[in-house]
Design an enzyme around this catalytic site. Structure first.
Site, PDB file in Angstrom:
ATOM      1  N   GLY A  89       0.828  -1.192   0.000  1.00 27.94           N
ATOM      2  CA  GLY A  89       0.000   0.000   0.000  1.00 27.94           C
ATOM      3  C   GLY A  89       0.868   1.249   0.000  1.00 27.94           C
ATOM      4  O   GLY A  89       1.981   1.241  -0.504  1.00 27.94           O
ATOM      5  N   LEU A  90       0.334   2.314   0.614  1.00 28.53           N
ATOM      6  CA  LEU A  90       1.038   3.589   0.696  1.00 28.53           C
ATOM      7  C   LEU A  90       1.496   4.083  -0.668  1.00 28.53           C
ATOM      8  O   LEU A  90       2.623   4.507  -0.843  1.00 28.53           O
ATOM      9  CB  LEU A  90       2.250   3.482   1.628  1.00 28.53           C
ATOM     10  N   CYS A  91       0.616   3.951  -1.651  1.00 29.00           N
ATOM     11  CA  CYS A  91       0.988   4.527  -2.940  1.00 29.00           C
ATOM     12  C   CYS A  91      -0.198   5.301  -3.498  1.00 29.00           C
ATOM     13  O   CYS A  91      -0.586   5.118  -4.638  1.00 29.00           O
ATOM     14  CB  CYS A  91       1.496   3.463  -3.902  1.00 29.00           C
ATOM     15  N   GLY A  92      -0.774   6.148  -2.665  1.00 33.06           N
ATOM     16  CA  GLY A  92      -1.848   7.028  -3.116  1.00 33.06           C
ATOM     17  C   GLY A  92      -3.051   6.237  -3.584  1.00 33.06           C
ATOM     18  O   GLY A  92      -3.390   5.205  -3.025  1.00 33.06           O
TER      19      GLY A  92
END
Lengths: 296, 132
Positions: A89-92
């Site tokens: 995750g953590l990709c907008g």
């Protein structure tokens, strides 16, 4: 009003977060360059493949005996959606954008009374789709251990899809991935794999020169086409995975960039509050001392 | 008359080789053939085998390919290989692994055509192993 100690702690924690997002942004930038290079160096193969396929399919005019991968199974009842997302995750909005496109597609297909099966590539997409369509997901392929996507990974997925097609498990296969436009923009895309959309059908391929028409085929055109079509499925998946990898890093880079900026703003605001509180406290103490002295 | 032509070897991952060459031996699925400049246009599938590239100076490069497609026209030859390894880099372990895979393919084959194709692949791989 928060105490000074609390404020100090918050500033320290935001600073730590900022360091992490900053590091993630730099890692993503380095990975992005690699992923972009990989996507670019895979282009010649895919382009030539397109060229040869377009050439061949224009020669094979008799479609009746052609491979079902090209003409389809003649039905349109069961749809297989291959949803390729990231494992992290953590990709907008990267993962959710792909999942949203897939979801819209599923809704439309189901409204038309079709059966839908989902094959997830990448854990994040599966997590999102599981909530609503858990019973439709037949499997999830994770590529988490993989550092650099090689053709063999795409080929495994391709073989799997083809094996299912061979068993008549679906009629139409669509691949969902994110097209890499630039670092700032990634476009979720749906691409039909089976029946194959050949380049000349989608857009007018540049007219091949007269010389190519005189090719000798060894073996026959149709056999080459039959040999090539399954390989083309893997090639398309490979291309999609590479585009996805580049998009993921691009999305993560811009997401982490704005996270770093937000953390900076937050630190500024908190520092301001901290200083004000500190000064207020000093003033208060002074007032207490002075009024104490006056009272004597 | 031209005595060289352009040769490109492309794998799904990248462009492996793009050079001006004098002659190339291609392992076509219907038999090996040598491509010289001004060869008639041919489109042929490949079987696993060794491409023998002769550079203008007479130097040779031998590259192992595993299935693919060759596109010949008078000025150029393009090979789309599913997998390509320079014969100098090819090690026995890797080949042994390939042979094991091929044996599995033969064992898993569900119809006669697939089995024949897998068997041919296996035979070729064994030949190459012996040649090493």
């Amino acid at each position: 009003m928060a105490s000074l100690k609390e404020l100090r702690n918050r500033i320290a924690s935001v600073k730590a977060t900022q360091k992490i997002t900053k590091a993630m942004q730099m890692v993503a930038a380095a990975k992005l360059r690699r992923a972009q290079e990989a996507a670019e160096s895979a282009r010649p193969y895919a382009e030539r493949m397109d060229g040869v396929l377009a050439n061949l399919s224009s020669r094979v005019t008799d479609r009746s005996g052609a491979s079902p991968i090209l003409v389809g199974s003649g039905k349109d009842d069961v749809h297989l959606l291959v949803v390729a997302t990231a494992d992290r995750g953590l990709c907008g909005g990267f993962n959710s954008n792909i999942a949203r496109l897939a979801r819209e597609h599923i809704r439309r297909l189901r409204a038309d009374g079709k059966t839908v099966k989902i094959l997830c590539v990448g854990r994040k997409g599966a997590d999102v789709l599981k909530r609503e369509y858990g019973e439709l997901i037949i499997d999830t392929i994770e590529l988490k251990e993989v550092k650099q996507i090689g053709f063999e990974h795409a080929d495994q997925i391709g073989q799997r899809v083809l094996a299912m097609f061979g068993e008549d498990a679906f009629d139409v296969c669509t691949l969902f991935f994110s097209e890499f436009k630039s670092v700032m923009s990634q476009k979720p895309t749906a691409m039909q794999l089976i029946p194959a959309t050949l380049p000349d059908e989608e857009d007018d391929a540049p007219e091949v020169s007269g010389a190519t028409a005189a090719y000798e085929y060894e073996p026959e055109e149709k056999e080459i086409l039959d040999d090539l079509l399954p390989r083309n499925v893997s090639t398309q998946i490979f291309r999609a995975l590479l585009e996805n990898a580049a998009s993921e890093q691009g999305a993560r880079m811009s997401a982490m960039d704005s996270a770093t900026r937000n953390a900076g703003d937050m630190i500024d605001r908190l520092t301001l509050v901290y200083n004000r509180t500190r000064q207020a406290q000093i003033t208060k103490e002074l007032i207490e001392i002075i009024s104490g002295a006056e009272a004597v | 008359m031209a005595d060289t032509f352009k040769f490109e070897l492309v794998s799904p991952e990248r462009l492996l080789m793009s050079e001006i060459v004098a002659q190339v031996l291609v392992p076509g699925s219907e038999g090996d053939f040598t491509v010289l400049p001004l060869h008639a246009p041919v489109l042929s599938t490949l079987r696993p085998g060794v491409i023998d590239v002769v550079l203008p100076g007479g130097r040779e490069r031998r590259i192992f390919v595993r299935a693919g497609l060759a596109e010949v026209d008078p000025e150029s030859l393009t090979i789309l290989a599913q997998r390509a390894v320079d014969l100098d880099d090819l090690d026995r372990d890797w080949l042994a692994q390939e042979i094991r895979n091929a044996e599995e393919d033969v064992a898993d084959a569900q119809n006669e055509d697939v089995r024949t194709a897998a068997q041919n692949t296996l035979d070729r791989l064994r030949q190459i192993e012996e040649a090493l």
